[in-house]
Design a protein around this motif. Structure first.
Motif, PDB file in Angstrom:
ATOM      1  N   UNK A   1       5.283 -10.209   8.586  1.00 42.13           N
ATOM      2  CA  UNK A   1       4.758  -8.984   7.912  1.00 42.13           C
ATOM      3  C   UNK A   1       4.545  -9.335   6.663  1.00 42.13           C
ATOM      4  N   UNK A   2       3.300  -9.061   6.238  1.00 42.77           N
ATOM      5  CA  UNK A   2       2.749  -9.385   4.824  1.00 42.77           C
ATOM      6  C   UNK A   2       2.078  -7.919   4.393  1.00 42.77           C
ATOM      7  N   UNK A   3       3.021  -7.009   3.642  1.00 44.60           N
ATOM      8  CA  UNK A   3       2.763  -5.848   3.353  1.00 44.60           C
ATOM      9  C   UNK A   3       2.491  -5.836   1.883  1.00 44.60           C
ATOM     10  N   UNK A   4       1.961  -6.855   1.155  1.00 40.13           N
ATOM     11  CA  UNK A   4       1.617  -6.892  -0.244  1.00 40.13           C
ATOM     12  C   UNK A   4       0.339  -6.083  -0.606  1.00 40.13           C
ATOM     13  N   UNK A   5      -0.718  -6.259   0.497  1.00 42.62           N
ATOM     14  CA  UNK A   5      -1.693  -5.540   0.073  1.00 42.62           C
ATOM     15  C   UNK A   5      -2.126  -4.597   1.307  1.00 42.62           C
ATOM     16  N   UNK A   6      -3.195  -3.579   1.363  1.00 46.00           N
ATOM     17  CA  UNK A   6      -3.441  -2.650   2.132  1.00 46.00           C
ATOM     18  C   UNK A   6      -4.473  -3.358   3.440  1.00 46.00           C
ATOM     19  N   UNK A   7      -4.890  -4.589   2.776  1.00 41.62           N
ATOM     20  CA  UNK A   7      -5.723  -5.098   3.592  1.00 41.62           C
ATOM     21  C   UNK A   7      -5.107  -6.091   4.702  1.00 41.62           C
ATOM     22  N   UNK A   8      -3.866  -6.545   4.287  1.00 43.78           N
ATOM     23  CA  UNK A   8      -3.088  -7.304   5.225  1.00 43.78           C
ATOM     24  C   UNK A   8      -1.688  -6.823   5.819  1.00 43.78           C
ATOM     25  N   UNK A   9      -1.683  -5.355   5.306  1.00 44.08           N
ATOM     26  CA  UNK A   9      -0.561  -4.548   5.872  1.00 44.08           C
ATOM     27  C   UNK A   9      -0.504  -4.279   7.415  1.00 44.08           C
ATOM     28  N   UNK A  10       0.599  -3.726   7.836  1.00 46.22           N
ATOM     29  CA  UNK A  10       0.858  -3.544   9.236  1.00 46.22           C
ATOM     30  C   UNK A  10       0.685  -2.088   9.458  1.00 46.22           C
ATOM     31  N   UNK A  11       0.533  -1.689  10.994  1.00 40.23           N
ATOM     32  CA  UNK A  11       0.355  -0.166  11.274  1.00 40.23           C
ATOM     33  C   UNK A  11       1.365   0.667  10.552  1.00 40.23           C
ATOM     34  N   UNK A  13       2.765   0.541   7.658  1.00 36.05           N
ATOM     35  CA  UNK A  13       2.565   0.692   6.187  1.00 36.05           C
ATOM     36  C   UNK A  13       1.622   1.649   6.035  1.00 36.05           C
ATOM     37  N   UNK A  14       0.378   1.479   6.748  1.00 35.48           N
ATOM     38  CA  UNK A  14      -0.814   2.246   6.906  1.00 35.48           C
ATOM     39  C   UNK A  14      -0.614   3.721   7.141  1.00 35.48           C
ATOM     40  N   UNK A  15       0.252   3.830   8.104  1.00 33.96           N
ATOM     41  CA  UNK A  15       0.840   5.233   8.705  1.00 33.96           C
ATOM     42  C   UNK A  15       1.601   6.106   7.212  1.00 33.96           C
ATOM     43  N   UNK A  16       2.382   5.059   6.469  1.00 32.59           N
ATOM     44  CA  UNK A  16       2.956   5.639   5.626  1.00 32.59           C
ATOM     45  C   UNK A  16       2.240   6.087   4.302  1.00 32.59           C
ATOM     46  N   UNK A  17       1.180   5.292   4.271  1.00 35.78           N
ATOM     47  CA  UNK A  17       0.228   5.484   3.045  1.00 35.78           C
ATOM     48  C   UNK A  17      -0.534   6.821   3.256  1.00 35.78           C
ATOM     49  N   UNK A  18      -0.969   6.732   4.506  1.00 33.85           N
ATOM     50  CA  UNK A  18      -1.776   8.157   5.066  1.00 33.85           C
ATOM     51  C   UNK A  18      -0.894   9.435   5.067  1.00 33.85           C
ATOM     52  N   UNK A  19       0.505   9.440   5.593  1.00 32.00           N
ATOM     53  CA  UNK A  19       1.354  10.616   5.510  1.00 32.00           C
ATOM     54  C   UNK A  19       1.683  10.805   3.954  1.00 32.00           C
ATOM     55  N   UNK A  20       1.888   9.760   3.216  1.00 28.82           N
ATOM     56  CA  UNK A  20       1.890  10.238   1.608  1.00 28.82           C
ATOM     57  C   UNK A  20       0.933  10.912   0.866  1.00 28.82           C
ATOM     58  N   UNK A  21      -0.292  10.417   1.390  1.00 32.65           N
ATOM     59  CA  UNK A  21      -1.446  11.014   0.560  1.00 32.65           C
ATOM     60  C   UNK A  21      -1.684  12.464   1.184  1.00 32.65           C
TER      61      UNK A  21
END
Length: 68
Positions: A1-11, A13-21
């Motif tokens: 799991x490499x969640x340092x950037x959005x380009x290499x983040x997993x599903x 992490x993307x879901x967390x960002x979308x929900x927070x936005x």
């Protein structure tokens, strides 16, 4: 799991960002809607009855200085 950037983040992490936005945008819209609510009787901050100016007053503390 490499969640340092959005380009290499997993599903997740993307879901967390979308929900927070989504939550942040809803909060901003609610604050904007409630801040815009204005009473119809005093719309745009205009008083219901105009205030007329009174008579001119002259005030002075010294005979050489006159303030109007």
């Amino acid at each position: 799991m490499n969640n340092a950037s959005l380009a290499t983040a997993d599903r997740v992490t993307h879901l967390k960002v979308v929900v927070l936005a989504l939550i942040a945008s809803i909060a901003i819209m609610v604050i904007g809607i409630t801040a815009h609510a204005v009473d119809d009787a005093r719309a745009y901050g205009v008083a219901a009855t105009p205030v007329k100016a009174g008579k001119v007053m002259v005030s002075t503390s010294d005979t050489r200085i006159l303030v109007r």
